[in-house]
Write a protein that holds these residues in place. Sequence first.
Motif, PDB file in Angstrom:
ATOM      1  N   SER A   1       0.807  -1.227   0.000  1.00 10.01           N
ATOM      2  CA  SER A   1       0.000   0.000   0.000  1.00 10.01           C
ATOM      3  C   SER A   1       0.840   1.276   0.000  1.00 10.01           C
ATOM      4  O   SER A   1       0.313   2.357  -0.285  1.00 10.01           O
ATOM      5  N   ASP A   2       2.136   1.169   0.315  1.00  9.94           N
ATOM      6  CA  ASP A   2       2.988   2.357   0.332  1.00  9.94           C
ATOM      7  C   ASP A   2       3.697   2.588  -1.000  1.00  9.94           C
ATOM      8  O   ASP A   2       4.492   3.522  -1.129  1.00  9.94           O
ATOM      9  N   ARG A   3       3.386   1.782  -2.014  1.00  6.68           N
ATOM     10  CA  ARG A   3       4.074   1.855  -3.299  1.00  6.68           C
ATOM     11  C   ARG A   3       3.405   2.862  -4.232  1.00  6.68           C
ATOM     12  O   ARG A   3       2.193   3.099  -4.177  1.00  6.68           O
ATOM     13  N   ASP A   4       4.199   3.452  -5.145  1.00 10.25           N
ATOM     14  CA  ASP A   4       3.661   4.335  -6.180  1.00 10.25           C
ATOM     15  C   ASP A   4       3.168   3.530  -7.381  1.00 10.25           C
ATOM     16  O   ASP A   4       2.322   3.999  -8.144  1.00 10.25           O
ATOM     17  N   SER A   5       3.695   2.324  -7.561  1.00 10.64           N
ATOM     18  CA  SER A   5       3.238   1.414  -8.606  1.00 10.64           C
ATOM     19  C   SER A   5       3.605   0.003  -8.175  1.00 10.64           C
ATOM     20  O   SER A   5       4.471  -0.200  -7.316  1.00 10.64           O
ATOM     21  N   VAL A   6       2.927  -0.974  -8.764  1.00  6.78           N
ATOM     22  CA  VAL A   6       3.205  -2.372  -8.459  1.00  6.78           C
ATOM     23  C   VAL A   6       3.196  -3.152  -9.765  1.00  6.78           C
ATOM     24  O   VAL A   6       2.678  -2.684 -10.784  1.00  6.78           O
ATOM     25  N   THR A   7       3.769  -4.352  -9.738  1.00  6.00           N
ATOM     26  CA  THR A   7       3.768  -5.195 -10.928  1.00  6.00           C
ATOM     27  C   THR A   7       2.644  -6.237 -10.815  1.00  6.00           C
ATOM     28  O   THR A   7       2.136  -6.522  -9.721  1.00  6.00           O
ATOM     29  N   TRP A   8       2.284  -6.824 -11.946  1.00  9.35           N
ATOM     30  CA  TRP A   8       1.274  -7.882 -11.935  1.00  9.35           C
ATOM     31  C   TRP A   8       1.748  -9.061 -11.094  1.00  9.35           C
ATOM     32  O   TRP A   8       0.953  -9.690 -10.388  1.00  9.35           O
ATOM     33  N   LYS A   9       3.036  -9.359 -11.144  1.00  4.78           N
ATOM     34  CA  LYS A   9       3.551 -10.481 -10.355  1.00  4.78           C
ATOM     35  C   LYS A   9       3.397 -10.224  -8.865  1.00  4.78           C
ATOM     36  O   LYS A   9       3.002 -11.114  -8.099  1.00  4.78           O
ATOM     37  N   GLU A  10       3.670  -8.998  -8.430  1.00  2.00           N
ATOM     38  CA  GLU A  10       3.515  -8.663  -7.013  1.00  2.00           C
ATOM     39  C   GLU A  10       2.051  -8.750  -6.576  1.00  2.00           C
ATOM     40  O   GLU A  10       1.744  -9.244  -5.490  1.00  2.00           O
ATOM     41  N   VAL A  11       1.160  -8.287  -7.429  1.00  2.00           N
ATOM     42  CA  VAL A  11      -0.265  -8.310  -7.101  1.00  2.00           C
ATOM     43  C   VAL A  11      -0.768  -9.743  -6.923  1.00  2.00           C
ATOM     44  O   VAL A  11      -1.624 -10.027  -6.085  1.00  2.00           O
ATOM     45  N   GLY A  12      -0.204 -10.658  -7.711  1.00  2.00           N
ATOM     46  CA  GLY A  12      -0.640 -12.044  -7.642  1.00  2.00           C
ATOM     47  C   GLY A  12      -0.400 -12.712  -6.307  1.00  2.00           C
ATOM     48  O   GLY A  12      -0.992 -13.761  -6.015  1.00  2.00           O
ATOM     49  N   SER A  13       0.441 -12.131  -5.472  1.00  2.22           N
ATOM     50  CA  SER A  13       0.747 -12.726  -4.170  1.00  2.22           C
ATOM     51  C   SER A  13      -0.209 -12.270  -3.074  1.00  2.22           C
ATOM     52  O   SER A  13      -0.128 -12.765  -1.945  1.00  2.22           O
ATOM     53  N   LEU A  14      -1.118 -11.361  -3.373  1.00  2.00           N
ATOM     54  CA  LEU A  14      -1.994 -10.779  -2.354  1.00  2.00           C
ATOM     55  C   LEU A  14      -3.277 -11.585  -2.164  1.00  2.00           C
ATOM     56  O   LEU A  14      -3.659 -12.404  -3.013  1.00  2.00           O
ATOM     57  N   ARG A  15      -3.948 -11.322  -1.067  1.00  2.00           N
ATOM     58  CA  ARG A  15      -5.276 -11.899  -0.796  1.00  2.00           C
ATOM     59  C   ARG A  15      -6.285 -11.082  -1.596  1.00  2.00           C
ATOM     60  O   ARG A  15      -6.627  -9.949  -1.236  1.00  2.00           O
ATOM     61  N   LEU A  16      -6.783 -11.636  -2.689  1.00  4.00           N
ATOM     62  CA  LEU A  16      -7.565 -10.874  -3.655  1.00  4.00           C
ATOM     63  C   LEU A  16      -9.045 -11.213  -3.609  1.00  4.00           C
ATOM     64  O   LEU A  16      -9.441 -12.348  -3.342  1.00  4.00           O
ATOM     65  N   CYS A  17      -9.854 -10.199  -3.902  1.00  7.92           N
ATOM     66  CA  CYS A  17     -11.253 -10.418  -4.251  1.00  7.92           C
ATOM     67  C   CYS A  17     -11.436  -9.872  -5.669  1.00  7.92           C
ATOM     68  O   CYS A  17     -11.024  -8.757  -5.980  1.00  7.92           O
ATOM     69  N   LEU A  18     -12.039 -10.696  -6.548  1.00  7.41           N
ATOM     70  CA  LEU A  18     -12.120 -10.368  -7.971  1.00  7.41           C
ATOM     71  C   LEU A  18     -13.515 -10.692  -8.508  1.00  7.41           C
ATOM     72  O   LEU A  18     -14.302 -11.388  -7.872  1.00  7.41           O
ATOM     73  N   LEU A  19     -13.782 -10.183  -9.706  1.00  6.03           N
ATOM     74  CA  LEU A  19     -15.011 -10.551 -10.386  1.00  6.03           C
ATOM     75  C   LEU A  19     -15.012 -12.047 -10.714  1.00  6.03           C
ATOM     76  O   LEU A  19     -13.959 -12.677 -10.789  1.00  6.03           O
ATOM     77  N   THR A  20     -16.195 -12.603 -10.928  1.00  5.87           N
ATOM     78  CA  THR A  20     -16.346 -14.027 -11.205  1.00  5.87           C
ATOM     79  C   THR A  20     -15.766 -14.389 -12.569  1.00  5.87           C
ATOM     80  O   THR A  20     -15.580 -13.531 -13.442  1.00  5.87           O
ATOM     81  N   ALA A  21     -15.509 -15.672 -12.749  1.00  5.46           N
ATOM     82  CA  ALA A  21     -14.794 -16.154 -13.940  1.00  5.46           C
ATOM     83  C   ALA A  21     -15.570 -15.953 -15.234  1.00  5.46           C
ATOM     84  O   ALA A  21     -14.977 -15.991 -16.320  1.00  5.46           O
ATOM     85  N   ASP A  22     -16.891 -15.754 -15.164  1.00  8.22           N
ATOM     86  CA  ASP A  22     -17.661 -15.550 -16.391  1.00  8.22           C
ATOM     87  C   ASP A  22     -17.529 -14.132 -16.928  1.00  8.22           C
ATOM     88  O   ASP A  22     -18.024 -13.836 -18.020  1.00  8.22           O
ATOM     89  N   MET A  23     -16.875 -13.247 -16.178  1.00 10.22           N
ATOM     90  CA  MET A  23     -16.697 -11.861 -16.588  1.00 10.22           C
ATOM     91  C   MET A  23     -15.427 -11.709 -17.426  1.00 10.22           C
ATOM     92  O   MET A  23     -14.376 -12.233 -17.080  1.00 10.22           O
ATOM     93  N   GLN A  24     -15.523 -10.955 -18.522  1.00 12.59           N
ATOM     94  CA  GLN A  24     -14.356 -10.766 -19.371  1.00 12.59           C
ATOM     95  C   GLN A  24     -13.255 -10.009 -18.631  1.00 12.59           C
ATOM     96  O   GLN A  24     -12.067 -10.259 -18.851  1.00 12.59           O
ATOM     97  N   ASN A  25     -13.633  -9.098 -17.743  1.00 17.16           N
ATOM     98  CA  ASN A  25     -12.633  -8.404 -16.937  1.00 17.16           C
ATOM     99  C   ASN A  25     -11.768  -9.400 -16.169  1.00 17.16           C
ATOM    100  O   ASN A  25     -10.548  -9.250 -16.086  1.00 17.16           O
ATOM    101  N   ARG A  26     -12.397 -10.444 -15.636  1.00 19.02           N
ATOM    102  CA  ARG A  26     -11.641 -11.464 -14.898  1.00 19.02           C
ATOM    103  C   ARG A  26     -10.723 -12.232 -15.840  1.00 19.02           C
ATOM    104  O   ARG A  26      -9.568 -12.543 -15.490  1.00 19.02           O
ATOM    105  N   ARG A  27     -11.203 -12.531 -17.035  1.00 22.35           N
ATOM    106  CA  ARG A  27     -10.349 -13.245 -17.994  1.00 22.35           C
ATOM    107  C   ARG A  27      -9.157 -12.374 -18.390  1.00 22.35           C
ATOM    108  O   ARG A  27      -8.044 -12.876 -18.594  1.00 22.35           O
ATOM    109  N   ILE A  28      -9.379 -11.070 -18.502  1.00 19.72           N
ATOM    110  CA  ILE A  28      -8.282 -10.145 -18.799  1.00 19.72           C
ATOM    111  C   ILE A  28      -7.266 -10.155 -17.665  1.00 19.72           C
ATOM    112  O   ILE A  28      -6.044 -10.236 -17.894  1.00 19.72           O
TER     113      ILE A  28
END
Length: 297
Positions: A175-202
């Motif tokens: 949370s103290d970062r100015d930017s993050v990478t996709w790899k770093e984000v993948g390590s977090l406890r995430l809540c996301l849209l369901t798999a039927d959503m194109q946003n989730r597929r993206i």
Amino acid sequence: MIDKLEFFIALANEKHFGRAAEECGISQPTLSAAIRQLEDQLGVMLVQRGSRFQGLTPEGQRVLEWARRIVGDARTMREEMRAARKGLSGHIKIAVIPTALAMLPRITTPFQERHPDVTFSIVSRNSLQVLSMLENLEIDAGITYLENEPLGRVTSVPLYAEQYNLITAAGSPLSDRDSVTWKEVGSLRLCLLTADMQNRRIINHHLAEAGVTAHPTLESNSMIVLFSHVRTGRWASIMPRNVAKSFGFPAEIRMIPITEPQAHHLVGLVATHREPFTPLVSALLHEARVLAEEPEF
């Protein structure tokens, strides 16, 4: 014959005589009789019958294509004549992907100011449902992604490109970062849209490119549900920038751009391609083009 074709389209959409009759505001025997009369007029069987609806015959599938075209043209004619008599009025049905709901007032508000006799119905659907509803004449227009999956024969107006951000509570990891990478984000406890959503597929695609797999501990088809869980401080999420800004985040919530790569995916208004468009759809396409030309958009 137009009313019978409309009943036939409703039956093809609902795949159930009772639900189709209810959708059309008629009794089931009336619907069944109308379909049989249509079959007699055309000289072919349209519906595979048994104890329940079993689908359309090959001839029925072909008639369905014609029915959508004929009914669509008839509706266009009626709207044109109504507009000639009374000016632009009527009702517009729009289906929108969840990530685009927040920007919709930027179209509907100026549209309604110019055309106060027009009303709207707006539903949230995934990208595949938006296109299906367009094809089945259940909606007048949709807002969805334009680039990643086939759209079919539609007219589209590009509106904006989604840019993705990590949304997380202050004091949580990254949370103290100015930017993050996709790899770093993948390590977090995430809540996301369901798999039927194109946003989730993206999102899954960009995480996979970074060598990680999304394992969200909470999924929903509602952006509001995701944001409410981010506010607890126990979850982080990935949201398009325009959605995140629409929530008016308090100070304890951080919105951090995700880079490497900095992904962009185009979202726009879509309508069934036909000439001429109904007056309502034509005016809606015009409003979308006006919005797309705004520099800040």
